[in-house]
Enzyme design. Sequence first.
Site, PDB file in Angstrom:
ATOM      1  N   HIS A 205     -12.148 -54.275  45.161  1.00 24.28           N
ATOM      2  CA  HIS A 205     -13.160 -54.800  44.247  1.00 24.28           C
ATOM      3  C   HIS A 205     -14.552 -54.729  44.858  1.00 24.28           C
ATOM      4  O   HIS A 205     -15.533 -54.530  44.158  1.00 24.28           O
ATOM      5  CB  HIS A 205     -12.809 -56.229  43.827  1.00 24.28           C
ATOM      6  CG  HIS A 205     -11.696 -56.240  42.850  1.00 24.28           C
ATOM      7  ND1 HIS A 205     -10.391 -56.417  43.231  1.00 24.28           N
ATOM      8  CD2 HIS A 205     -11.674 -56.017  41.521  1.00 24.28           C
ATOM      9  CE1 HIS A 205      -9.624 -56.331  42.169  1.00 24.28           C
ATOM     10  NE2 HIS A 205     -10.369 -56.092  41.115  1.00 24.28           N
ATOM     11  N   ARG A 302     -14.999 -58.785  33.848  1.00 24.18           N
ATOM     12  CA  ARG A 302     -14.133 -59.380  34.877  1.00 24.18           C
ATOM     13  C   ARG A 302     -14.587 -60.828  35.081  1.00 24.18           C
ATOM     14  O   ARG A 302     -15.296 -61.146  36.042  1.00 24.18           O
ATOM     15  CB  ARG A 302     -14.241 -58.603  36.184  1.00 24.18           C
ATOM     16  CG  ARG A 302     -13.669 -57.181  36.147  1.00 24.18           C
ATOM     17  CD  ARG A 302     -13.806 -56.500  37.509  1.00 24.18           C
ATOM     18  NE  ARG A 302     -12.955 -55.350  37.667  1.00 24.18           N
ATOM     19  CZ  ARG A 302     -13.347 -54.076  37.522  1.00 24.18           C
ATOM     20  NH1 ARG A 302     -14.589 -53.796  37.218  1.00 24.18           N
ATOM     21  NH2 ARG A 302     -12.490 -53.083  37.703  1.00 24.18           N
ATOM     22  N   ARG A 338     -11.722 -60.377  30.038  1.00 22.82           N
ATOM     23  CA  ARG A 338     -10.431 -60.501  30.706  1.00 22.82           C
ATOM     24  C   ARG A 338     -10.362 -61.919  31.250  1.00 22.82           C
ATOM     25  O   ARG A 338     -11.283 -62.371  31.934  1.00 22.82           O
ATOM     26  CB  ARG A 338     -10.311 -59.497  31.857  1.00 22.82           C
ATOM     27  CG  ARG A 338      -9.004 -59.706  32.603  1.00 22.82           C
ATOM     28  CD  ARG A 338      -8.769 -58.651  33.627  1.00 22.82           C
ATOM     29  NE  ARG A 338      -9.670 -58.802  34.751  1.00 22.82           N
ATOM     30  CZ  ARG A 338      -9.758 -57.913  35.724  1.00 22.82           C
ATOM     31  NH1 ARG A 338      -9.039 -56.807  35.694  1.00 22.82           N
ATOM     32  NH2 ARG A 338     -10.569 -58.096  36.724  1.00 22.82           N
ATOM     33  N   GLU A 431      -1.373 -52.654  33.585  1.00 24.80           N
ATOM     34  CA  GLU A 431      -1.635 -52.300  34.983  1.00 24.80           C
ATOM     35  C   GLU A 431      -0.417 -52.553  35.872  1.00 24.80           C
ATOM     36  O   GLU A 431      -0.456 -52.344  37.073  1.00 24.80           O
ATOM     37  CB  GLU A 431      -2.859 -53.046  35.509  1.00 24.80           C
ATOM     38  CG  GLU A 431      -2.829 -54.540  35.278  1.00 24.80           C
ATOM     39  CD  GLU A 431      -4.121 -55.238  35.666  1.00 24.80           C
ATOM     40  OE1 GLU A 431      -4.938 -54.685  36.409  1.00 24.80           O
ATOM     41  OE2 GLU A 431      -4.296 -56.401  35.228  1.00 24.80           O
ATOM     42  N   ASN A 454      -6.468 -48.917  38.352  1.00 24.15           N
ATOM     43  CA  ASN A 454      -6.628 -49.300  39.766  1.00 24.15           C
ATOM     44  C   ASN A 454      -5.367 -49.980  40.275  1.00 24.15           C
ATOM     45  O   ASN A 454      -4.845 -49.649  41.339  1.00 24.15           O
ATOM     46  CB  ASN A 454      -7.802 -50.270  39.937  1.00 24.15           C
ATOM     47  CG  ASN A 454      -9.090 -49.702  39.381  1.00 24.15           C
ATOM     48  OD1 ASN A 454      -9.201 -48.502  39.232  1.00 24.15           O
ATOM     49  ND2 ASN A 454     -10.044 -50.555  39.065  1.00 24.15           N
ATOM     50  N   ARG A 465      -4.398 -50.723  47.285  1.00 23.49           N
ATOM     51  CA  ARG A 465      -5.695 -50.173  46.884  1.00 23.49           C
ATOM     52  C   ARG A 465      -6.820 -50.573  47.822  1.00 23.49           C
ATOM     53  O   ARG A 465      -7.910 -50.008  47.781  1.00 23.49           O
ATOM     54  CB  ARG A 465      -6.031 -50.605  45.442  1.00 23.49           C
ATOM     55  CG  ARG A 465      -6.196 -52.091  45.292  1.00 23.49           C
ATOM     56  CD  ARG A 465      -6.318 -52.491  43.842  1.00 23.49           C
ATOM     57  NE  ARG A 465      -7.702 -52.494  43.380  1.00 23.49           N
ATOM     58  CZ  ARG A 465      -8.087 -53.004  42.212  1.00 23.49           C
ATOM     59  NH1 ARG A 465      -7.196 -53.521  41.374  1.00 23.49           N
ATOM     60  NH2 ARG A 465      -9.347 -52.987  41.852  1.00 23.49           N
ATOM     61  N   CYS A 502      -9.683 -48.552  31.520  1.00 24.98           N
ATOM     62  CA  CYS A 502     -10.821 -49.239  32.136  1.00 24.98           C
ATOM     63  C   CYS A 502     -10.790 -49.220  33.664  1.00 24.98           C
ATOM     64  O   CYS A 502     -11.635 -49.804  34.315  1.00 24.98           O
ATOM     65  CB  CYS A 502     -10.919 -50.682  31.636  1.00 24.98           C
ATOM     66  SG  CYS A 502      -9.503 -51.687  32.103  1.00 24.98           S
TER      67      CYS A 502
END
Length: 548
Positions: A205, A302, A338, A431, A454, A465, A502
């Site tokens: 992030h 977010r 979200r 996701e 992601n 990640r 996204c």
Amino acid sequence: MNKSLQKELKIKGLPLSPGLAIAKVCMFNERRHSNLPMYKVRGEGIELEIGRVERAIEIAGNKLDEIKKQVAERIGNAEAEIFVAQKMIMEDTTLIEKVADLIKNHCVNAENAVSSVLDSYETRLQEVDNEYLRDRASDFGEVKRRILDVLSDMKPSLQCTDEKHCQRGKNRIIVAEELTPSLTVDLETELVLGFISERGGQNSHGAILARALGIPAVSGLPDFRKKVGCGTELLINGDSGEVVIWPSEETITMARVEHEKPILMPAASDPVLGLKVMANISLATDVKEAIHMKAEGIGLYRTEMEIIISGKLLSQEELYQRYSNVVKEMKGLPVTFRTFDVGSDKPFPFLNISHEQNPSLGFRGARLLLGKKDLLQNQARALARASIHGPINIMYPMVIDLAQFLELKTIVEEAIKDTPKGTIKHGVMFEVPSACLDAREILEHADFGSIGTNDLIQYMFAIDRNNEFVAYDYNPGRPALWKMIKIVADAGAATGKSISVCGELAGDPTYLSKIMNLGIKVVSVSSRLIPGIRNELNKECNLMKGEK
Ligand code: PEP
Ligand code: MG
């Protein structure tokens, strides 16, 4: 330090965010009390440190209340009293005064002052000739640990360790062990020119935010903090990942010539036919940039970033102010909120979550919202109030199956049944592979879906990640990923529900035709990437026209 005496050293790291930066280093002080940070504070820093202690005591006190309640329920009131005693120590005004005096008079930082004062109490009690009081000594050690725990997790602040004229990050390149999301956004306000972190992958992030803010960043440089200090001059090239310590004039000139692209915002471009390009935002204030870039909606807000950056839970009114501002500014275009996606790489210390061995698979996302219903209910009410000003989408993160989605939706609907509201749709973030496989079933009940590549890549290919050591293997080109995306896209088509992408790959023009070939007509990307995606589509269309 005289630059001419320094030998230039070139190192290659992992590029996180493009751009060139040439500036001096500001070392970021991490606050891990296994290795207690020690630094001097002066001027306005003194009040800031005292403020940190006061806030840490407040948070640690709240945690103690919670523990006391749990112990009383599970074990008994007598046992719970231990925690009352600890809270009394913590809130004793003499303790706070002593800590504040140390900070003021000896210019020491919060951790240092808390530790010295509580250590001295503990030692004195251990020497008393009274068994009861000697037993109480350990409470002081425990209180110290609790306050230091909170301090180590608190919103970081910049403070150079040894430079007299510390600029607190201004016009500097920040060097840290890891680029956490809160650090990244915190630094935006400090006019930071670049970031270097020892650890962290391209899809962390922190990296996503650095790209969104247009700040060059490089990671994957172990022990970098041992090679530089406050004031060391650096050149970082966020496109190639090259970092030069004490760059020569020649290197700087070369880099400037090669990097002729000015580090400015790309020009906004008009919407294109056949693809809706929306914006990903982290804070309500980001909406301005989304509008400037002519985003056709907010595809991913977010919302957890608002509370992570504030360093506290926000009241319903505070959330409403932020959310309604975005909805009003978007003037009827959809805004996808979200719900809080905290946990794992987006830790939120104020929720009192126990330490987990494997937080990526732990109490996070949807699971955390179900476990902390009041958090979701409070957010839901703020969202419902915001929907009066324009249509909103509520999207649930890390959903694993239909049952979980329905449970979350029911909590939200229950919470807002008496709140005046406008149009609200409920959707799912795809996701987690299990949810993608069940997409058809889920979309029969959901209003829309958005594919978060992601995390999808992370959970499909068992690849962290955030880990720069395995970044070489984080590959969105693998056919299995596209098979999974196709399942969701086909489920969207079959049920007539809108599907967007996204995740970060949506902002990479390389993947645009793959996405569109699956019938997906909506992407949501960082605002500054919007023109690149639209230009790519225009280019492809022109090519096709030329071929005809
Ligand atoms: C994703 O996982 O693809 C996503 C968009 O959400 P985040 O990066 O915030 O986890
Ligand atoms: Mg995600």
